[in-house]
Design a protein around this motif. Sequence first.
Motif, PDB file in Angstrom:
ATOM      1  N   ARG A   1       0.077  11.890   3.586  1.00 38.02           N
ATOM      2  CA  ARG A   1       1.048  11.623   2.507  1.00 38.02           C
ATOM      3  C   ARG A   1       2.436  11.384   3.098  1.00 38.02           C
ATOM      4  O   ARG A   1       3.132  10.445   2.725  1.00 38.02           O
ATOM      5  N   ASP A   2       2.809  12.243   4.066  1.00 32.64           N
ATOM      6  CA  ASP A   2       4.139  12.091   4.684  1.00 32.64           C
ATOM      7  C   ASP A   2       4.252  10.743   5.384  1.00 32.64           C
ATOM      8  O   ASP A   2       5.282  10.066   5.320  1.00 32.64           O
ATOM      9  N   ALA A   3       3.183  10.373   6.071  1.00 29.72           N
ATOM     10  CA  ALA A   3       3.219   9.092   6.807  1.00 29.72           C
ATOM     11  C   ALA A   3       3.362   7.922   5.838  1.00 29.72           C
ATOM     12  O   ALA A   3       4.099   6.960   6.106  1.00 29.72           O
ATOM     13  N   LEU A   4       2.678   7.998   4.718  1.00 28.52           N
ATOM     14  CA  LEU A   4       2.772   6.917   3.716  1.00 28.52           C
ATOM     15  C   LEU A   4       4.192   6.815   3.162  1.00 28.52           C
ATOM     16  O   LEU A   4       4.755   5.721   3.047  1.00 28.52           O
ATOM     17  N   LEU A   5       4.760   7.975   2.849  1.00 30.97           N
ATOM     18  CA  LEU A   5       6.108   7.957   2.272  1.00 30.97           C
ATOM     19  C   LEU A   5       7.112   7.446   3.304  1.00 30.97           C
ATOM     20  O   LEU A   5       8.019   6.674   2.967  1.00 30.97           O
ATOM     21  N   GLU A   6       6.923   7.847   4.527  1.00 27.89           N
ATOM     22  CA  GLU A   6       7.854   7.375   5.562  1.00 27.89           C
ATOM     23  C   GLU A   6       7.708   5.874   5.776  1.00 27.89           C
ATOM     24  O   GLU A   6       8.694   5.153   5.922  1.00 27.89           O
ATOM     25  N   GLN A   7       6.464   5.418   5.757  1.00 25.65           N
ATOM     26  CA  GLN A   7       6.210   3.967   5.906  1.00 25.65           C
ATOM     27  C   GLN A   7       6.926   3.197   4.783  1.00 25.65           C
ATOM     28  O   GLN A   7       7.574   2.177   5.019  1.00 25.65           O
ATOM     29  N   ALA A   8       6.798   3.714   3.576  1.00 31.37           N
ATOM     30  CA  ALA A   8       7.423   3.037   2.434  1.00 31.37           C
ATOM     31  C   ALA A   8       8.943   3.040   2.576  1.00 31.37           C
ATOM     32  O   ALA A   8       9.602   2.017   2.351  1.00 31.37           O
ATOM     33  N   GLU A   9       9.487   4.175   2.947  1.00 28.09           N
ATOM     34  CA  GLU A   9      10.955   4.246   3.063  1.00 28.09           C
ATOM     35  C   GLU A   9      11.449   3.311   4.158  1.00 28.09           C
ATOM     36  O   GLU A   9      12.482   2.654   3.997  1.00 28.09           O
ATOM     37  N   ARG A  10      10.726   3.243   5.260  1.00 23.43           N
ATOM     38  CA  ARG A  10      11.153   2.339   6.346  1.00 23.43           C
ATOM     39  C   ARG A  10      11.149   0.893   5.864  1.00 23.43           C
ATOM     40  O   ARG A  10      12.041   0.100   6.163  1.00 23.43           O
ATOM     41  N   PHE A  11      10.121   0.561   5.097  1.00 23.33           N
ATOM     42  CA  PHE A  11      10.057  -0.813   4.570  1.00 23.33           C
ATOM     43  C   PHE A  11      11.228  -1.081   3.634  1.00 23.33           C
ATOM     44  O   PHE A  11      11.883  -2.128   3.697  1.00 23.33           O
ATOM     45  N   LEU A  12      11.520  -0.114   2.759  1.00 22.08           N
ATOM     46  CA  LEU A  12      12.605  -0.316   1.791  1.00 22.08           C
ATOM     47  C   LEU A  12      13.944  -0.497   2.498  1.00 22.08           C
ATOM     48  O   LEU A  12      14.797  -1.270   2.042  1.00 22.08           O
ATOM     49  N   GLU A  13      14.104   0.189   3.622  1.00 23.68           N
ATOM     50  CA  GLU A  13      15.362   0.009   4.378  1.00 23.68           C
ATOM     51  C   GLU A  13      15.511  -1.436   4.837  1.00 23.68           C
ATOM     52  O   GLU A  13      16.619  -1.968   4.882  1.00 23.68           O
ATOM     53  N   THR A  14      14.386  -2.081   5.145  1.00 20.63           N
ATOM     54  CA  THR A  14      14.486  -3.477   5.604  1.00 20.63           C
ATOM     55  C   THR A  14      14.955  -4.388   4.464  1.00 20.63           C
ATOM     56  O   THR A  14      15.525  -5.443   4.701  1.00 20.63           O
ATOM     57  N   LEU A  15      14.711  -3.983   3.223  1.00 23.18           N
ATOM     58  CA  LEU A  15      15.159  -4.809   2.092  1.00 23.18           C
ATOM     59  C   LEU A  15      16.658  -4.685   1.898  1.00 23.18           C
ATOM     60  O   LEU A  15      17.328  -5.623   1.461  1.00 23.18           O
ATOM     61  N   ASP A  16      17.166  -3.495   2.162  1.00 23.55           N
ATOM     62  CA  ASP A  16      18.603  -3.278   1.972  1.00 23.55           C
ATOM     63  C   ASP A  16      19.375  -3.966   3.066  1.00 23.55           C
ATOM     64  O   ASP A  16      20.358  -4.576   2.912  1.00 23.55           O
TER      65      ASP A  16
ATOM     66  N   ASN B   1       0.820  -1.218   0.000  1.00 21.70           N
ATOM     67  CA  ASN B   1       0.000   0.000   0.000  1.00 21.70           C
ATOM     68  C   ASN B   1       0.853   1.267   0.000  1.00 21.70           C
ATOM     69  O   ASN B   1       0.718   2.111  -0.884  1.00 21.70           O
ATOM     70  N   ALA B   2       1.731   1.389   0.991  1.00 17.57           N
ATOM     71  CA  ALA B   2       2.569   2.602   1.030  1.00 17.57           C
ATOM     72  C   ALA B   2       3.501   2.649  -0.176  1.00 17.57           C
ATOM     73  O   ALA B   2       3.755   3.724  -0.739  1.00 17.57           O
ATOM     74  N   LEU B   3       3.979   1.480  -0.609  1.00 21.90           N
ATOM     75  CA  LEU B   3       4.866   1.457  -1.788  1.00 21.90           C
ATOM     76  C   LEU B   3       4.136   1.962  -3.028  1.00 21.90           C
ATOM     77  O   LEU B   3       4.720   2.641  -3.879  1.00 21.90           O
ATOM     78  N   TYR B   4       2.859   1.619  -3.116  1.00 20.30           N
ATOM     79  CA  TYR B   4       2.067   2.047  -4.272  1.00 20.30           C
ATOM     80  C   TYR B   4       1.983   3.579  -4.331  1.00 20.30           C
ATOM     81  O   TYR B   4       2.236   4.200  -5.362  1.00 20.30           O
ATOM     82  N   TRP B   5       1.668   4.172  -3.174  1.00 13.52           N
ATOM     83  CA  TRP B   5       1.531   5.641  -3.169  1.00 13.52           C
ATOM     84  C   TRP B   5       2.891   6.312  -3.370  1.00 13.52           C
ATOM     85  O   TRP B   5       3.000   7.343  -4.038  1.00 13.52           O
ATOM     86  N   ARG B   6       3.921   5.715  -2.824  1.00 14.08           N
ATOM     87  CA  ARG B   6       5.271   6.261  -3.042  1.00 14.08           C
ATOM     88  C   ARG B   6       5.629   6.211  -4.531  1.00 14.08           C
ATOM     89  O   ARG B   6       6.206   7.152  -5.077  1.00 14.08           O
ATOM     90  N   PHE B   7       5.295   5.101  -5.176  1.00 12.58           N
ATOM     91  CA  PHE B   7       5.598   4.955  -6.607  1.00 12.58           C
ATOM     92  C   PHE B   7       4.910   6.061  -7.407  1.00 12.58           C
ATOM     93  O   PHE B   7       5.518   6.701  -8.273  1.00 12.58           O
ATOM     94  N   LEU B   8       3.635   6.291  -7.098  1.00 15.14           N
ATOM     95  CA  LEU B   8       2.918   7.349  -7.831  1.00 15.14           C
ATOM     96  C   LEU B   8       3.522   8.715  -7.527  1.00 15.14           C
ATOM     97  O   LEU B   8       3.716   9.535  -8.433  1.00 15.14           O
ATOM     98  N   ALA B   9       3.820   8.984  -6.264  1.00 13.91           N
ATOM     99  CA  ALA B   9       4.359  10.294  -5.882  1.00 13.91           C
ATOM    100  C   ALA B   9       5.713  10.531  -6.546  1.00 13.91           C
ATOM    101  O   ALA B   9       5.971  11.607  -7.082  1.00 13.91           O
ATOM    102  N   ARG B  10       6.558   9.527  -6.537  1.00 16.18           N
ATOM    103  CA  ARG B  10       7.915   9.685  -7.098  1.00 16.18           C
ATOM    104  C   ARG B  10       7.910   9.870  -8.603  1.00 16.18           C
ATOM    105  O   ARG B  10       8.802  10.500  -9.154  1.00 16.18           O
ATOM    106  N   ASN B  11       6.956   9.273  -9.269  1.00 18.31           N
ATOM    107  CA  ASN B  11       6.966   9.279 -10.732  1.00 18.31           C
ATOM    108  C   ASN B  11       5.867  10.168 -11.317  1.00 18.31           C
ATOM    109  O   ASN B  11       5.411   9.950 -12.432  1.00 18.31           O
ATOM    110  N   ARG B  12       5.507  11.152 -10.523  1.00 22.06           N
ATOM    111  CA  ARG B  12       4.419  12.047 -10.933  1.00 22.06           C
ATOM    112  C   ARG B  12       4.710  12.697 -12.289  1.00 22.06           C
ATOM    113  O   ARG B  12       3.829  12.754 -13.151  1.00 22.06           O
ATOM    114  N   ASP B  13       5.915  13.173 -12.467  1.00 28.61           N
ATOM    115  CA  ASP B  13       6.234  13.882 -13.723  1.00 28.61           C
ATOM    116  C   ASP B  13       5.961  13.015 -14.941  1.00 28.61           C
ATOM    117  O   ASP B  13       5.494  13.474 -15.963  1.00 28.61           O
ATOM    118  N   ARG B  14       6.293  11.759 -14.797  1.00 25.53           N
ATOM    119  CA  ARG B  14       6.163  10.849 -15.943  1.00 25.53           C
ATOM    120  C   ARG B  14       4.738  10.320 -16.096  1.00 25.53           C
ATOM    121  O   ARG B  14       4.304  10.022 -17.206  1.00 25.53           O
TER     122      ARG B  14
END
Length: 496
Positions: free
Chosen positions: A481-496, A446-459
Motif C-alpha cells: 500500500r505504501d509503495a502504491l501511494l508513493e508511486q502515485a505521489e511521485r507521478f503527481l509531482e511530475t504533473l505539477d 494503477n497507483a492513482l486508482y488505489w490512491r483515489f480509493l485510499a484517500r476517499n475511503r470515508d466517502r
Amino acid sequence: MSPGIAALRDVDPGRDVVLMAEVAEEATHVRHHPQKIVLFLSAMRHFAAELERSGLRVDYVRLDDPGNTGTLGGEVARAVARHGAGSVVTTEAGEWRLAADMRGWERAAGVPVEIREDDRFLCPHAAFAAWAEGRKAFRMEHFYRVMRTRTGILMDGDRPAGGRWNFDAENRRRLPDDVEPPAVPAVEPDAVTGEVIALVRERFPGHFGDLDGFGYAVTRADAEALWERFVVERLPRFGDYQDAMARGRPFLFHAVVAPYLNLGLLDARTMLARVERAWRDGAVPLNAAEGFVRQILGWREYVRGIYWHQGPGYARRNAFGADRALPGFFWSGDTDMACLAECIGDTRRHAYAHHIQRLMVIGNFALLIGADPDAVNRWYLEVYADAVEWVQLPNTHGMALHADGGLLGSKPYAASGRYIQRMSDYCERCRYRPDEAVGPKACPFNALYWRFLARNRDRLAGNPRLAMPYRTLDRFAAARRDALLEQAERFLETLD
Ligand code: SF4
C-alpha cells in the motif's frame, strides 16, 4: 436550427421578423474549439437562408457587422428599435448563464419578451420535476424506464421489448483486429462554410483544436443523410462495440450526431422512431437499438433534467475537494501515456471523442488526479463540438468527476489501467505497462486508482458497488500500500 422550434411555431411571414445574431460573447465566453465555432456559425447562416427561402423575413447580424454589440441581449434591443417591434418571442436558453441574461431582455429592449419552453425534448421541465420530487439521489435507470413506458418506445405493451430494459452487458466488446468500422463520411465545406472558416481563423486564433479537415454537416439535409448512413452502416454493431476504443479509429460504430441533435439539425423523436423501426424490421439487433435509445431517451433527457432541476449550485459542488490544475498536456496531447495522447489527439483533430474516451480515459484521469472540477468542466465545454452546458456539465461534473457526491450516478467511474487495456489497443504502444502498478514502467492509472480509493475511503467505502476494490485494497500488505501511494505521489509531482 429547427423550423418547428417553439419560437417559430406561429410565426407570421407578413408581420414578423426573425432575428438571428452571431455574437462574440457566445463564441468567447469559453475558448471553443474552432470547428465548433464554424459548425455553429455556418449552420446558422444556412438556416437563415432556408427560412428566407420559405418566405420569412430574417434579420441576420453577422459577427463582423459594424455595430454588432457582441451580446444577444444587445442585438435583441437593437433589433427591436430597428423594426419598431412590439414584442419578442424566443425559445428558452440551453444554459443558466444565457437564461439569466434572457430574463433581462425585457428591461433592456423595453417590450414584452415571451420565453417559450423548448419542446424538442421529450421530458418537459415539469415532468422531470414531478419525477424528481422527494428523491434524495437520482438514478438514470429508473428515469429511463419511466420514459420508455411513457413514450412507448421499444415497448411491447407494458413490457420492455425483448423482455429486458438493459442490454449493457452485451455492449462491452473490445474491437477485434479483423473488424473495420465503416468510415464516417466528411461533408465537403461549401462556399458559406469556407467563408466562416476564414472568419474563425482570423477572429479566434489560439483556440485549442485543428480547423483543417472540417467535415461536419451544417444543414439539416446533410445531417439527415449522415444519420441515415449511421442507421444502415454502423448502428447494427453500435451496441457490441459502444465501449470499445481503438487507435486511429475515433468514430468506431458511433453515430457522431450529437452536435446535430443539440443544434436542432436532427430531431430526437424522429431518430428514436427510425431506430425502433430498424429493429422491428430486423435490420439491427435489439442490443444496438436499446443501447442507442438509452443514450437519447435516457441519458440525454436525464442529464438535461438534472441540469435545470439543480440550478447553478450544482456546478459548485466539489465532493472530493479536488483542486489540482489541469496538466498542460490537456492542451497539447504531449504525454507519453498513449491512451491520453490518443484521446486528446482525437479531440484536437475532430472536436470529438466518443463517450468512453471522454469518461474512462480523460475523465477517469482527471478524477484520479483530483483535478479542479471547474477547470475540467471548462475544458470539456470548450473542446467538443456537441458540448452545450446543459448536457456537458452533468456528464462531466456528475458522471465523470462524481463532484456532485453521487447525486447523478451511484459510483465514481474510477478505473485502473486494466480497464483501458481491456477495452482498447492503446496500451500496446505505450511506454507504460498496464499490468504493473509500481516501478518505472508502471501504468500511472494503477497507483492513482488505489490512491483515489485510499484517500476517499470515508466517502466511498460504504458504497456497495465499491466493496470489492476496497476488499482488495485492504488485503494488500502495508508495504505494498505504501509503495502504491508513493508511486502515485511521485507521478503527481511530475504533473505539477
Ligand atoms: Fe494508458 Fe496505462 Fe495503457 Fe499506457 S499503459 S495506454 S497509460 S492505460
